[in-house]
Design a protein around this motif. Structure first.
Motif, PDB file in Angstrom:
ATOM      1  N   ALA A  25      46.959  39.959  43.029  1.00 57.13           N
ATOM      2  CA  ALA A  25      46.370  41.118  42.178  1.00 57.13           C
ATOM      3  C   ALA A  25      45.608  39.968  41.407  1.00 57.13           C
ATOM      4  O   ALA A  25      45.237  40.847  40.291  1.00 57.13           O
ATOM      5  CB  ALA A  25      48.488  41.437  41.503  1.00 57.13           C
ATOM      6  N   ALA A  26      46.247  38.491  41.357  1.00 56.88           N
ATOM      7  CA  ALA A  26      45.683  38.167  39.766  1.00 56.88           C
ATOM      8  C   ALA A  26      43.495  38.258  40.409  1.00 56.88           C
ATOM      9  O   ALA A  26      42.932  38.353  39.181  1.00 56.88           O
ATOM     10  CB  ALA A  26      45.819  36.793  40.357  1.00 56.88           C
ATOM     11  N   ALA A  28      42.514  41.089  41.376  1.00 55.20           N
ATOM     12  CA  ALA A  28      41.920  41.872  40.627  1.00 55.20           C
ATOM     13  C   ALA A  28      41.749  41.365  38.704  1.00 55.20           C
ATOM     14  O   ALA A  28      40.391  42.462  38.139  1.00 55.20           O
ATOM     15  CB  ALA A  28      42.921  43.142  40.797  1.00 55.20           C
ATOM     16  N   LEU A  29      42.589  41.045  38.402  1.00 60.13           N
ATOM     17  CA  LEU A  29      42.606  40.720  37.573  1.00 60.13           C
ATOM     18  C   LEU A  29      41.544  40.037  37.029  1.00 60.13           C
ATOM     19  O   LEU A  29      41.482  39.223  35.403  1.00 60.13           O
ATOM     20  CB  LEU A  29      43.814  40.324  36.639  1.00 60.13           C
ATOM     21  N   ARG A 279      50.978  52.966  39.818  1.00 59.36           N
ATOM     22  CA  ARG A 279      50.399  52.662  39.516  1.00 59.36           C
ATOM     23  C   ARG A 279      49.809  51.072  39.621  1.00 59.36           C
ATOM     24  O   ARG A 279      48.374  50.965  39.382  1.00 59.36           O
ATOM     25  CB  ARG A 279      49.838  53.854  38.301  1.00 59.36           C
ATOM     26  N   ARG A 288      51.252  40.513  33.851  1.00 62.59           N
ATOM     27  CA  ARG A 288      50.717  41.240  33.007  1.00 62.59           C
ATOM     28  C   ARG A 288      52.293  41.379  31.795  1.00 62.59           C
ATOM     29  O   ARG A 288      51.510  40.689  30.554  1.00 62.59           O
ATOM     30  CB  ARG A 288      50.466  42.369  32.864  1.00 62.59           C
ATOM     31  N   TYR A 293      49.898  40.855  28.746  1.00 62.44           N
ATOM     32  CA  TYR A 293      49.339  41.498  28.287  1.00 62.44           C
ATOM     33  C   TYR A 293      49.966  42.611  28.446  1.00 62.44           C
ATOM     34  O   TYR A 293      51.067  43.140  28.165  1.00 62.44           O
ATOM     35  CB  TYR A 293      48.282  41.865  29.778  1.00 62.44           C
ATOM     36  N   PRO A 294      49.142  44.131  27.847  1.00 62.20           N
ATOM     37  CA  PRO A 294      50.142  45.335  27.415  1.00 62.20           C
ATOM     38  C   PRO A 294      50.551  45.244  29.051  1.00 62.20           C
ATOM     39  O   PRO A 294      49.717  45.485  30.362  1.00 62.20           O
ATOM     40  CB  PRO A 294      48.586  46.689  27.324  1.00 62.20           C
ATOM     41  N   LEU A 295      51.454  46.220  29.415  1.00 63.47           N
ATOM     42  CA  LEU A 295      52.182  46.688  30.543  1.00 63.47           C
ATOM     43  C   LEU A 295      51.387  47.565  31.358  1.00 63.47           C
ATOM     44  O   LEU A 295      51.154  48.569  30.419  1.00 63.47           O
ATOM     45  CB  LEU A 295      53.735  46.887  30.843  1.00 63.47           C
ATOM     46  N   GLY A 296      50.973  47.603  32.880  1.00 62.34           N
ATOM     47  CA  GLY A 296      51.028  48.794  32.965  1.00 62.34           C
ATOM     48  C   GLY A 296      51.535  50.080  33.308  1.00 62.34           C
ATOM     49  O   GLY A 296      52.643  49.929  33.567  1.00 62.34           O
ATOM     50  N   SER A 297      51.630  51.179  33.636  1.00 66.27           N
ATOM     51  CA  SER A 297      51.696  52.301  33.881  1.00 66.27           C
ATOM     52  C   SER A 297      52.454  52.192  35.382  1.00 66.27           C
ATOM     53  O   SER A 297      52.203  51.846  37.031  1.00 66.27           O
ATOM     54  CB  SER A 297      50.771  53.504  34.264  1.00 66.27           C
TER      55      SER A 297
ATOM     56  N   GLN B  24      41.022  39.939  49.341  1.00 64.18           N
ATOM     57  CA  GLN B  24      42.218  40.885  49.117  1.00 64.18           C
ATOM     58  C   GLN B  24      42.647  40.896  50.248  1.00 64.18           C
ATOM     59  O   GLN B  24      43.627  41.471  50.441  1.00 64.18           O
ATOM     60  CB  GLN B  24      42.227  41.638  48.114  1.00 64.18           C
ATOM     61  N   GLN B 325      42.383  42.912  27.793  1.00 65.10           N
ATOM     62  CA  GLN B 325      43.955  43.377  26.998  1.00 65.10           C
ATOM     63  C   GLN B 325      44.250  45.119  25.756  1.00 65.10           C
ATOM     64  O   GLN B 325      45.348  45.918  26.116  1.00 65.10           O
ATOM     65  CB  GLN B 325      44.372  42.659  25.874  1.00 65.10           C
ATOM     66  N   LEU B 328      43.904  47.904  28.987  1.00 65.47           N
ATOM     67  CA  LEU B 328      45.197  47.876  29.672  1.00 65.47           C
ATOM     68  C   LEU B 328      45.988  48.682  28.574  1.00 65.47           C
ATOM     69  O   LEU B 328      46.848  49.731  28.838  1.00 65.47           O
ATOM     70  CB  LEU B 328      45.521  46.238  29.513  1.00 65.47           C
ATOM     71  N   PRO B 332      47.550  51.958  30.593  1.00 67.20           N
ATOM     72  CA  PRO B 332      48.185  51.764  31.301  1.00 67.20           C
ATOM     73  C   PRO B 332      47.771  52.130  32.991  1.00 67.20           C
ATOM     74  O   PRO B 332      48.830  51.625  33.932  1.00 67.20           O
ATOM     75  CB  PRO B 332      49.272  52.170  31.010  1.00 67.20           C
ATOM     76  N   GLY B 333      47.665  53.417  33.099  1.00 63.81           N
ATOM     77  CA  GLY B 333      47.224  53.918  34.806  1.00 63.81           C
ATOM     78  C   GLY B 333      45.404  53.251  34.841  1.00 63.81           C
ATOM     79  O   GLY B 333      45.517  53.221  36.074  1.00 63.81           O
ATOM     80  N   HIS B 335      42.616  51.290  36.623  1.00 62.35           N
ATOM     81  CA  HIS B 335      42.707  49.882  38.014  1.00 62.35           C
ATOM     82  C   HIS B 335      41.708  48.632  37.619  1.00 62.35           C
ATOM     83  O   HIS B 335      40.613  49.400  37.947  1.00 62.35           O
ATOM     84  CB  HIS B 335      43.299  50.233  39.446  1.00 62.35           C
ATOM     85  N   VAL B 336      41.887  48.044  36.960  1.00 70.07           N
ATOM     86  CA  VAL B 336      40.693  46.603  36.603  1.00 70.07           C
ATOM     87  C   VAL B 336      40.616  46.232  38.175  1.00 70.07           C
ATOM     88  O   VAL B 336      41.413  45.866  38.571  1.00 70.07           O
ATOM     89  CB  VAL B 336      41.666  46.368  35.373  1.00 70.07           C
ATOM     90  N   HIS B 337      39.263  46.132  38.020  1.00 65.01           N
ATOM     91  CA  HIS B 337      38.909  44.958  39.003  1.00 65.01           C
ATOM     92  C   HIS B 337      37.993  44.283  38.106  1.00 65.01           C
ATOM     93  O   HIS B 337      36.527  44.875  37.705  1.00 65.01           O
ATOM     94  CB  HIS B 337      37.884  45.977  40.605  1.00 65.01           C
ATOM     95  N   LEU B 338      38.069  42.463  37.913  1.00 61.89           N
ATOM     96  CA  LEU B 338      37.455  41.784  37.454  1.00 61.89           C
ATOM     97  C   LEU B 338      36.829  41.142  38.883  1.00 61.89           C
ATOM     98  O   LEU B 338      37.749  40.470  39.395  1.00 61.89           O
ATOM     99  CB  LEU B 338      37.695  41.114  35.997  1.00 61.89           C
TER     100      LEU B 338
END
Lengths: 377, 377
Positions: A25-26, A28-29, A279, A288, A293-297, B24, B325, B328, B332-333, B335-338
């Protein structure tokens, strides 16, 4: 904060499968999880480059590990309070805070706090002698106040001789009544330092010999009033204990309502389904939350998701690689997660998840998939 | 084969974002991807412990890298044929095989082969002088025969002076007609050494200045006959060229039907949506294919999935962490990939995916999310 990527560095104490999946998960962030491992062969240590070897009970090791971390969090709850407080005193952002984590570390403190919050829980008492246990009444459950996991630190007691054997170990114990259960449930909630919360659906958990073997999300045929009660319990615990990160509340469903069984303040086996089934997975959500961070759905991605744990099988028979290929051939829609651990009988070495509409069919598929990996047939 | 885990070791030549996302997927299969990187700061090199620094053009570096790999595969198509053949001669299991990969490396060889397979493609010709280009006819497209990516190696030519500037570089070129397009499509197929294939749905791809910026899966309002034609093209190319791993076929949709544009024999930008949008992501599928594992289900996990690429923005403004942030909080839904890359204007630094029912709304959400990360507003 990494100057090249302009993104934070999260340190996780412990390098088991929870850290391993948090690393996914990290990534992806935009991060790479940094882990404190006891052994370079641990589940997360073999998949991330940022491994510090050290002892999670040693404040000096923890301080050295934490130095360049934006925030430090946990794969397990076994870090001693004194060591946690030394980190906080040194200015490290530790999430959840030691004052909250204490209630996931000390079952007596947890029981006292749940009681003071007015939450329904099994009858319990601290015990340190056979006369305490007999006064409490048999049959009962004895639980180690600290250090237990996966059925370790929990003993079913039917007669005094069994209690005596446990008492002889000298560890701190509480006794709990053995509840007549309809089933076990769990609910997860994420909470961030700013106080934002995100509730996941109530799930059904199935334990075998004290180890979680199956999770069904959401719990089938759950009365909405019971679900609402579970959400209320999770919110009360998260807010009142000032939890940060993921919180799992394990619950007994009985004819008299819900009873609080256990708390965990980290990613939890009851939330592995969320990788594909929600999600935002519990692993990303924990990151998060601890980063504020703002939380996800937490919306589900399928009507039902079923997870089955894979335990190591007896030695002999096909190699794990061959078992895996058999499973992949049998069920092309199964999501497999292996933890990179050496196979030992009964050890959690992975899990399998399936998503779809027909919950009975999903349960059969998940059980069959786990059986392939455990038994090779 | 790792003796402790009883699971294979996959080596990937190249350590960009495709390798990063493959890592991943490898973690879930119980592995840790081994990468050959040019620089320790590359996207995959910062998230996996098994990094070998070396030159992908150097056969000795490749041989040393490949020694303990169960199979070797690719994050890009730039490894020279002689180096690939040295690996094969040494007994390394290279997938896809050099004989197949050649058609993703050499656009002239690809065009000749597509022609011999009877597949429709733009009119084309090799050119090495201005008279060749004028004989072909203007306007046209000039393409480098090898080494291009993300719009590099492609030139839109309206007048002879522009062609002369490209010809002056001395690289091998082909000319292609500029097609009047309805839109661009892509289709991905996985194929394993045993000949098993798995088709993903046809997607719509949107390019901006030669860089893929948006993918919609499946392509909206696609005539079933056109989808069937695309599947036929993908199967023909995969089987006839003996492809192993993921194959992407980029297509022009025109009033005269589908025309083959480009091939890629690896995970591809047009398949990033599959991480959340399909039961088996292109990254896991590539691993399964090159290991000759049974392939996974390509069933979609949502009616529509939209991916938007995130390009690096101008310097100044909020840090990437702050932009993230904001995004996000807004969605909230999402999906982010950095990709863990230093931010440079126009560089692909990540992507965002959203899943749901309403494709127009999803496209707006994905574009907005990418804009937050690029522009910070």
């Amino acid at each position: 904060m990494d100057p090249a990527t302009q993104l934070p560095t999260v340190g996780m104490i412990g390098a088991g499968q929870l850290a391993r999946m948090t690393h996914q998960a990290a990534i992806a962030l935009g991060q790479s999880l940094k882990v404190l491992a006891a052994d370079p062969a641990e589940s997360a240590a073999v998949v991330t480059p940022a491994v510090t070897l050290g002892d999670y009970r040693d404040a000096a090791d923890l301080l050295a590990f934490a130095r360049d971390c934006t925030v430090v969090t946990f794969d397990h709850e076994h870090v001693p309070q004194e060591a946690l407080k030394a980190l906080v005193a040194d200015g490290v952002d530790v999430q959840p805070r030691p004052e909250a984590l204490r209630f996931a570390q000390d079952k007596q403190a947890m029981r006292e706090r749940m009681g003071s919050l007015g939450l329904t829980q099994p009858r319990w008492a601290p015990v340190d002698s056979i006369s305490d246990v007999e006064a409490f009444g048999l049959p009962c459950v004895l639980k180690a106040v600290s250090g237990g996991y996966d059925g370790k630190g929990v003993w079913m007691i039917d007669e005094p001789g069994q209690a005596q054997a446990v008492l002889a170990s000298g560890i701190r114990l509480i006794a709990e009544e053995r509840m007549p259960l309809q089933r076990e449930l769990a609910i997860q909630i994420a909470r961030s330092p700013r106080g934002e919360t995100a509730l996941y659906p109530v799930v059904e958990t199935v334990q075998t010999a004290g180890i979680c073997t199956e999770v069904v999300a959401p719990a089938p045929h759950l009365d909405e009033a019971v679900a609402e009660a579970a959400r209320g319990i999770a919110l009360t615990v998260a807010n009142d204990l000032d939890v940060c990160g993921m919180l799992a509340v394990e619950l007994f469903q009985t004819s008299k309502g819900l009873f609080v069984n256990e708390l965990a303040m980290r990613a939890h086996n009851s939330g592995h389904w969320s990788i594909e089934g929600a999600r935002t997975s519990q692993f990303e959500q924990h990151l998060r939350a601890v980063l504020d961070y703002p939380l996800g759905s937490t919306e589900t991605a399928a009507p039902y998701t079923v997870m089955a744990n894979v335990l190591g099988g007896e030695s002999g028979g096909p190699r794990l690689d061959e078992r895996l290929q058999q499973l992949l051939a049998e069920d092309p829609g199964a999501h497999v997660h292996l933890y990179g651990k050496a196979v030992r009988p009964g050890r959690k070495i992975g899990h399998v998840t399936v998503c779809g509409d027909d919950v009975d069919n999903l349960r059969r598929r998940a059980a069959r998939a786990a059986q392939w990996l455990t038994e090779g047939k």
